[in-house]
Design a protein around this motif. Sequence first.
Motif, PDB file in Angstrom:
ATOM      1  N   ALA A  78      45.026  45.730  59.643  1.00 25.89           N
ATOM      2  CA  ALA A  78      43.884  44.836  59.910  1.00 25.89           C
ATOM      3  C   ALA A  78      43.058  44.625  58.650  1.00 25.89           C
ATOM      4  CB  ALA A  78      43.021  45.399  61.032  1.00 25.89           C
ATOM      5  N   ASP A  79      42.839  45.695  57.898  1.00 26.38           N
ATOM      6  CA  ASP A  79      42.064  45.549  56.662  1.00 26.38           C
ATOM      7  C   ASP A  79      42.808  44.684  55.646  1.00 26.38           C
ATOM      8  OD1 ASP A  79      39.669  46.862  57.283  1.00 26.38           O
ATOM      9  OD2 ASP A  79      40.519  48.822  56.809  1.00 26.38           O
ATOM     10  N   MET A  80      44.121  44.815  55.561  1.00 28.09           N
ATOM     11  CA  MET A  80      44.880  43.987  54.634  1.00 28.09           C
ATOM     12  C   MET A  80      44.896  42.525  55.090  1.00 28.09           C
ATOM     13  SD  MET A  80      45.498  46.016  52.195  1.00 28.09           S
ATOM     14  CE  MET A  80      43.904  46.702  52.685  1.00 28.09           C
ATOM     15  N   ALA A  81      44.915  42.294  56.399  1.00 31.45           N
ATOM     16  CA  ALA A  81      44.837  40.930  56.921  1.00 31.45           C
ATOM     17  C   ALA A  81      43.470  40.320  56.607  1.00 31.45           C
ATOM     18  CB  ALA A  81      45.103  40.923  58.421  1.00 31.45           C
ATOM     19  N   LYS A  82      42.427  41.127  56.715  1.00 29.67           N
ATOM     20  CA  LYS A  82      41.072  40.664  56.372  1.00 29.67           C
ATOM     21  C   LYS A  82      41.021  40.255  54.905  1.00 29.67           C
ATOM     22  CE  LYS A  82      36.332  42.383  56.029  1.00 29.67           C
ATOM     23  NZ  LYS A  82      35.397  43.477  56.384  1.00 29.67           N
ATOM     24  N   MET A  83      41.587  41.097  54.037  1.00 28.60           N
ATOM     25  CA  MET A  83      41.597  40.785  52.612  1.00 28.60           C
ATOM     26  C   MET A  83      42.390  39.506  52.344  1.00 28.60           C
ATOM     27  SD  MET A  83      42.797  43.121  49.364  1.00 28.60           S
ATOM     28  CE  MET A  83      41.688  44.448  49.804  1.00 28.60           C
ATOM     29  N   ALA A  84      43.548  39.384  52.957  1.00 27.30           N
ATOM     30  CA  ALA A  84      44.408  38.218  52.746  1.00 27.30           C
ATOM     31  C   ALA A  84      43.772  36.928  53.239  1.00 27.30           C
ATOM     32  CB  ALA A  84      45.761  38.437  53.421  1.00 27.30           C
TER      33      ALA A  84
END
Length: 107
Positions: A63-69
């Motif tokens: 989820a955090d990587m999706a937020k960053m992306a």
Amino acid sequence: MKRYGQLIRLKTGILEEYKKYHADVWPAVLDMIRQCNIRNYSIYHKDGYLFAYFEYYGDDFAADMAKMAADPVTQDWWAIMMPLQDPIPTRQEGEWWADMEEVFHTD
């Protein structure tokens, strides 16, 4: 906290350009890294390879990587960085930087 090591190649002849960008990373990019629970982030260079190390303090890495992306400023930064990089052929599907297996750690 989980430690991560990642590997990617740097395209030939652009190390100084890459270092120049990273000497002055955009503040919004650094803020998004922090918002996504990443701390103690470093990138090292050796013989055309970049090695990244960071510590993840969140509880939902995907989820955090999706937020960053999804972040527009991060997308703009990546649009500059990605042409400078050459992913290694053995990376897993969906990876840009190849995740590495931690085989030893001591404090």
